[in-house]
Design a protein around this motif. Sequence first.
Motif, PDB file in Angstrom:
ATOM      1  N   ASP A  12      -0.051 -11.171  22.104  1.00 39.82           N
ATOM      2  CA  ASP A  12      -0.849 -11.159  23.154  1.00 39.82           C
ATOM      3  C   ASP A  12      -1.157  -9.913  23.990  1.00 39.82           C
ATOM      4  OD1 ASP A  12      -3.158 -12.593  24.479  1.00 39.82           O
ATOM      5  OD2 ASP A  12      -1.751 -13.610  25.898  1.00 39.82           O
ATOM      6  N   GLU A  13      -1.081  -8.692  23.298  1.00 40.96           N
ATOM      7  CA  GLU A  13      -1.189  -7.563  23.843  1.00 40.96           C
ATOM      8  C   GLU A  13      -2.346  -6.952  23.864  1.00 40.96           C
ATOM      9  OE1 GLU A  13       1.408  -5.550  25.168  1.00 40.96           O
ATOM     10  OE2 GLU A  13       2.692  -7.430  24.822  1.00 40.96           O
ATOM     11  N   LYS A  14      -2.631  -5.943  24.632  1.00 38.92           N
ATOM     12  CA  LYS A  14      -4.223  -5.400  24.819  1.00 38.92           C
ATOM     13  C   LYS A  14      -4.478  -4.603  23.584  1.00 38.92           C
ATOM     14  CE  LYS A  14      -4.367  -5.475  29.629  1.00 38.92           C
ATOM     15  NZ  LYS A  14      -4.731  -4.482  30.885  1.00 38.92           N
ATOM     16  N   ARG A  15      -3.743  -3.969  22.688  1.00 38.64           N
ATOM     17  CA  ARG A  15      -3.703  -3.096  21.667  1.00 38.64           C
ATOM     18  C   ARG A  15      -2.751  -3.437  20.607  1.00 38.64           C
ATOM     19  NH1 ARG A  15      -0.877   2.261  22.500  1.00 38.64           N
ATOM     20  NH2 ARG A  15       0.362   2.091  24.099  1.00 38.64           N
ATOM     21  N   GLU A  16      -2.905  -3.092  19.351  1.00 35.26           N
ATOM     22  CA  GLU A  16      -2.048  -3.355  18.318  1.00 35.26           C
ATOM     23  C   GLU A  16      -1.378  -2.306  17.878  1.00 35.26           C
ATOM     24  OE1 GLU A  16      -3.847  -5.261  14.991  1.00 35.26           O
ATOM     25  OE2 GLU A  16      -4.167  -7.327  16.284  1.00 35.26           O
ATOM     26  N   LYS A  17      -0.184  -2.115  17.634  1.00 42.96           N
ATOM     27  CA  LYS A  17       1.110  -1.076  17.258  1.00 42.96           C
ATOM     28  C   LYS A  17       1.857  -1.409  16.375  1.00 42.96           C
ATOM     29  CE  LYS A  17       3.700   2.281  19.809  1.00 42.96           C
ATOM     30  NZ  LYS A  17       4.334   2.601  21.100  1.00 42.96           N
ATOM     31  N   LEU A  18       2.453  -0.706  15.544  1.00 47.02           N
ATOM     32  CA  LEU A  18       3.647  -1.126  14.761  1.00 47.02           C
ATOM     33  C   LEU A  18       4.591   0.248  14.838  1.00 47.02           C
ATOM     34  CD1 LEU A  18       3.528  -2.597  11.182  1.00 47.02           C
ATOM     35  CD2 LEU A  18       4.843  -0.511  11.602  1.00 47.02           C
ATOM     36  N   LEU A  19       5.800  -0.089  15.269  1.00 48.83           N
ATOM     37  CA  LEU A  19       6.748   1.075  15.298  1.00 48.83           C
ATOM     38  C   LEU A  19       7.911   0.703  14.228  1.00 48.83           C
ATOM     39  CD1 LEU A  19       7.898   3.540  17.026  1.00 48.83           C
ATOM     40  CD2 LEU A  19       8.890   1.947  18.389  1.00 48.83           C
ATOM     41  N   GLN A  20       8.172   1.574  13.330  1.00 54.39           N
ATOM     42  CA  GLN A  20       9.320   1.458  12.424  1.00 54.39           C
ATOM     43  C   GLN A  20      10.689   2.074  13.013  1.00 54.39           C
ATOM     44  OE1 GLN A  20       8.649   2.586   8.466  1.00 54.39           O
ATOM     45  NE2 GLN A  20      10.485   1.928   7.681  1.00 54.39           N
ATOM     46  N   LYS A  21      11.521   1.360  13.689  1.00 51.52           N
ATOM     47  CA  LYS A  21      12.649   1.819  14.136  1.00 51.52           C
ATOM     48  C   LYS A  21      13.807   2.210  13.096  1.00 51.52           C
ATOM     49  CE  LYS A  21      12.373  -0.385  18.507  1.00 51.52           C
ATOM     50  NZ  LYS A  21      13.123  -0.976  19.528  1.00 51.52           N
ATOM     51  N   SER A  22      13.905   1.575  12.028  1.00 54.54           N
ATOM     52  CA  SER A  22      14.867   2.074  10.818  1.00 54.54           C
ATOM     53  C   SER A  22      14.269   1.517   9.522  1.00 54.54           C
ATOM     54  CB  SER A  22      16.151   1.404  10.996  1.00 54.54           C
ATOM     55  OG  SER A  22      16.212   0.020  10.922  1.00 54.54           O
ATOM     56  N   ILE A  28       6.302  -4.687  16.487  1.00 57.68           N
ATOM     57  CA  ILE A  28       5.120  -4.827  16.334  1.00 57.68           C
ATOM     58  C   ILE A  28       4.277  -5.568  17.492  1.00 57.68           C
ATOM     59  CG2 ILE A  28       3.461  -5.666  14.782  1.00 57.68           C
ATOM     60  CD1 ILE A  28       5.265  -5.794  12.581  1.00 57.68           C
ATOM     61  N   TRP A  29       3.338  -4.884  18.119  1.00 60.90           N
ATOM     62  CA  TRP A  29       2.454  -5.437  19.189  1.00 60.90           C
ATOM     63  C   TRP A  29       1.270  -5.745  18.484  1.00 60.90           C
ATOM     64  CZ3 TRP A  29       5.645  -1.537  19.240  1.00 60.90           C
ATOM     65  CH2 TRP A  29       6.539  -1.255  20.475  1.00 60.90           C
ATOM     66  N   ALA A  49       0.530  -4.453   5.358  1.00 57.40           N
ATOM     67  CA  ALA A  49      -0.215  -3.390   5.320  1.00 57.40           C
ATOM     68  C   ALA A  49       0.368  -2.139   5.340  1.00 57.40           C
ATOM     69  CB  ALA A  49      -1.553  -3.509   6.386  1.00 57.40           C
ATOM     70  N   HIS A  50       1.280  -2.157   6.311  1.00 60.18           N
ATOM     71  CA  HIS A  50       2.172  -1.104   6.522  1.00 60.18           C
ATOM     72  C   HIS A  50       3.205  -0.746   5.245  1.00 60.18           C
ATOM     73  CE1 HIS A  50       4.554   1.949   8.558  1.00 60.18           C
ATOM     74  NE2 HIS A  50       5.857   1.512   7.982  1.00 60.18           N
ATOM     75  N   GLY A  52       2.099  -1.829   2.103  1.00 62.17           N
ATOM     76  CA  GLY A  52       1.512  -1.546   1.136  1.00 62.17           C
ATOM     77  C   GLY A  52       1.567  -2.546   0.086  1.00 62.17           C
ATOM     78  N   VAL A  53       2.030  -3.893   0.399  1.00 68.54           N
ATOM     79  CA  VAL A  53       2.145  -4.952  -0.534  1.00 68.54           C
ATOM     80  C   VAL A  53       1.266  -6.143   0.132  1.00 68.54           C
ATOM     81  CG1 VAL A  53       4.555  -4.643  -0.493  1.00 68.54           C
ATOM     82  CG2 VAL A  53       4.102  -6.069   1.102  1.00 68.54           C
ATOM     83  N   ALA A  54       1.040  -7.038  -0.748  1.00 68.06           N
ATOM     84  CA  ALA A  54       0.021  -8.181  -0.505  1.00 68.06           C
ATOM     85  C   ALA A  54       0.838  -9.143   0.510  1.00 68.06           C
ATOM     86  CB  ALA A  54      -0.198  -9.119  -1.908  1.00 68.06           C
ATOM     87  N   GLU A  55       0.205  -9.979   1.092  1.00 66.90           N
ATOM     88  CA  GLU A  55       0.813 -10.590   2.468  1.00 66.90           C
ATOM     89  C   GLU A  55       1.489 -12.058   1.799  1.00 66.90           C
ATOM     90  OE1 GLU A  55      -1.622 -12.088   5.607  1.00 66.90           O
ATOM     91  OE2 GLU A  55      -3.113 -10.623   5.244  1.00 66.90           O
ATOM     92  N   ASN A  56       1.207 -12.354   0.451  1.00 69.39           N
ATOM     93  CA  ASN A  56       1.792 -13.481  -0.051  1.00 69.39           C
ATOM     94  C   ASN A  56       3.133 -13.194  -0.773  1.00 69.39           C
ATOM     95  OD1 ASN A  56       1.150 -12.064  -2.298  1.00 69.39           O
ATOM     96  ND2 ASN A  56      -0.040 -13.736  -3.242  1.00 69.39           N
ATOM     97  N   LYS A  57       3.611 -11.846  -0.438  1.00 75.21           N
ATOM     98  CA  LYS A  57       4.787 -11.514  -0.740  1.00 75.21           C
ATOM     99  C   LYS A  57       5.745 -11.538   0.243  1.00 75.21           C
ATOM    100  CE  LYS A  57       3.926  -9.809  -5.083  1.00 75.21           C
ATOM    101  NZ  LYS A  57       4.450 -10.272  -6.194  1.00 75.21           N
TER     102      LYS A  57
END
Length: 75
Positions: A12-22, A28-29, A49-50, A52-57
Motif C-alpha cells: 500500500d505504498e505510493k510508488r513501486e520499488k525493488l531493492l536487492q540487498k544481497s 519490495i514496495w 520480472a526482476h 527474468g523468470v515466469a511467475e509460475n516458477k
Amino acid sequence: METYFKVKVHADEKREKLLQKSADTFEIWVKAPAERGLANAAVRAALAAHLGVAENKLSLIKGATSPAKIFLLRP
C-alpha cells in the motif's frame, strides 16, 4: 536447482520499488494493499520480472500474512 529468496514487503505504498540487498534478499514496495493476496501477487510479479523468470516458477512458501516472506524459485 531450487533457490530461496527472502523478501521484506511494504504494501500500500505510493510508488513501486525493488531493492536487492544481497544475492537472495530483496526489499519490495508495492502499490497493492495487503488484503486478499493482492500485495503477494504484486510482489511475486515484481520479483519474477526482476529475475527474468515466469511467475509460475516462483512460489510463496512462508509469510503469506507477514511482511517478511520467503519465495522459492523452481527450475
